[in-house]
Scaffold this motif. Sequence first.
Motif, PDB file in Angstrom:
ATOM      1  N   LEU A  11      32.358 -25.255 -13.317  1.00 34.55           N
ATOM      2  CA  LEU A  11      31.633 -25.202 -12.044  1.00 34.55           C
ATOM      3  C   LEU A  11      32.441 -24.436 -10.990  1.00 34.55           C
ATOM      4  O   LEU A  11      31.881 -23.641 -10.219  1.00 34.55           O
ATOM      5  CB  LEU A  11      31.316 -26.605 -11.549  1.00 34.55           C
ATOM      6  N   ARG A  12      33.737 -24.684 -10.963  1.00 37.19           N
ATOM      7  CA  ARG A  12      34.588 -23.950 -10.017  1.00 37.19           C
ATOM      8  C   ARG A  12      34.578 -22.460 -10.337  1.00 37.19           C
ATOM      9  O   ARG A  12      34.498 -21.617  -9.429  1.00 37.19           O
ATOM     10  CB  ARG A  12      36.012 -24.492 -10.077  1.00 37.19           C
ATOM     11  N   MET A  13      34.639 -22.113 -11.613  1.00 38.58           N
ATOM     12  CA  MET A  13      34.627 -20.697 -12.004  1.00 38.58           C
ATOM     13  C   MET A  13      33.315 -20.021 -11.603  1.00 38.58           C
ATOM     14  O   MET A  13      33.315 -18.882 -11.128  1.00 38.58           O
ATOM     15  CB  MET A  13      34.841 -20.575 -13.509  1.00 38.58           C
ATOM     16  N   ILE A  14      32.188 -20.703 -11.811  1.00 38.13           N
ATOM     17  CA  ILE A  14      30.903 -20.145 -11.391  1.00 38.13           C
ATOM     18  C   ILE A  14      30.922 -19.867  -9.893  1.00 38.13           C
ATOM     19  O   ILE A  14      30.511 -18.794  -9.431  1.00 38.13           O
ATOM     20  CB  ILE A  14      29.744 -21.101 -11.746  1.00 38.13           C
ATOM     21  N   ASP A  15      31.391 -20.841  -9.132  1.00 42.54           N
ATOM     22  CA  ASP A  15      31.441 -20.702  -7.682  1.00 42.54           C
ATOM     23  C   ASP A  15      32.321 -19.523  -7.280  1.00 42.54           C
ATOM     24  O   ASP A  15      31.936 -18.681  -6.442  1.00 42.54           O
ATOM     25  CB  ASP A  15      31.965 -21.998  -7.075  1.00 42.54           C
ATOM     26  N   LEU A  50      21.020 -11.341 -10.949  1.00 43.85           N
ATOM     27  CA  LEU A  50      21.941 -12.470 -11.001  1.00 43.85           C
ATOM     28  C   LEU A  50      21.364 -13.681 -10.275  1.00 43.85           C
ATOM     29  O   LEU A  50      21.449 -14.813 -10.771  1.00 43.85           O
ATOM     30  CB  LEU A  50      23.292 -12.085 -10.391  1.00 43.85           C
ATOM     31  N   SER A  51      20.752 -13.471  -9.123  1.00 50.45           N
ATOM     32  CA  SER A  51      20.175 -14.601  -8.388  1.00 50.45           C
ATOM     33  C   SER A  51      18.988 -15.191  -9.151  1.00 50.45           C
ATOM     34  O   SER A  51      18.806 -16.412  -9.186  1.00 50.45           O
ATOM     35  CB  SER A  51      19.751 -14.177  -6.987  1.00 50.45           C
ATOM     36  N   GLU A  52      18.203 -14.335  -9.778  1.00 55.18           N
ATOM     37  CA  GLU A  52      17.082 -14.814 -10.585  1.00 55.18           C
ATOM     38  C   GLU A  52      17.588 -15.673 -11.740  1.00 55.18           C
ATOM     39  O   GLU A  52      17.024 -16.728 -12.054  1.00 55.18           O
ATOM     40  CB  GLU A  52      16.298 -13.619 -11.123  1.00 55.18           C
ATOM     41  N   GLU A 132      28.485 -14.329 -17.018  1.00 53.72           N
ATOM     42  CA  GLU A 132      27.355 -13.627 -16.415  1.00 53.72           C
ATOM     43  C   GLU A 132      27.713 -13.168 -14.996  1.00 53.72           C
ATOM     44  O   GLU A 132      27.505 -12.006 -14.633  1.00 53.72           O
ATOM     45  CB  GLU A 132      26.126 -14.544 -16.380  1.00 53.72           C
ATOM     46  N   SER A 133      28.273 -14.074 -14.206  1.00 57.11           N
ATOM     47  CA  SER A 133      28.674 -13.708 -12.847  1.00 57.11           C
ATOM     48  C   SER A 133      29.867 -12.758 -12.862  1.00 57.11           C
ATOM     49  O   SER A 133      29.934 -11.810 -12.063  1.00 57.11           O
ATOM     50  CB  SER A 133      29.028 -14.966 -12.042  1.00 57.11           C
TER      51      SER A 133
END
Length: 254
Positions: A11-15, A50-52, A132-133
């Motif tokens: 979760l931290r990495m995604i953020d 990416l937002s989608e 992905e991010s």
Amino acid sequence: MTENPDFPTLLRMIDERSAAFRAAITAAPRLDADVPSCPGWTLYDLANHLSEGDRFWAHIVRNTAPGDERPTKDGLAAPTERGELMAWLADSTEQLLAALREVGPDRSCWAWWEPLASPHTVAAVARRRVPESMIHTYDAQLASGDPRELPTTEALDAAEEFLATVGTVTVPWPGEPATMDYHATEGRSWRQTVDAAGSRFTRLTPAEATLSKPTAALHGTASEPALLMYMRIPADAVRTEGDAGLLQRLQNWG
């Protein structure tokens, strides 16, 4: 042997990777700039994609189960004004993170990959969203002429996650059985085996990595195996041993 990142770390990495993506978009001179690594896309298209994806997977982890029909996306497009786009991107990431936190890592959900090395769970979705991010941040930086190496820890896990999620399949390999080793200088190595049973991978111990005799082997920094797997850099960007054409055949097959 190093363990995979736990759920809070994912979760931290995604953020963090999502914040890096927003920074790359903010720094870009123009939103209509072409993205060389995503032919036909502009930076705006990349941001919209990416937002989608963040919103799509937020819906999936909350509302689906393995075996469900593929969910449909909400069809909403990101705003085109830069300030509004930045807020939209931040909100999209928060929707994803909120869903992941709310549901937790162990819940099962729909996913497009074969559940062999990467299960159909919320934890696997979180792990998938990190590269992905991260890779799309590299794309955005490349569009602005400022591509940077991927962060080491995330890059190492991205390479292994790719082999687990994308590179582990039961589709028969059409050629002679082969093995491809990927070696990161930071101390992680993997072997991908392809044959009539499909494709699978193992993480190699240091001794196995030293003694192994694969069909081909690639050597690079942590960033390079991940960028190679996602076809962001050419195979000749890193040192190759053995059958130099195997990587291209693997990429064409995938």
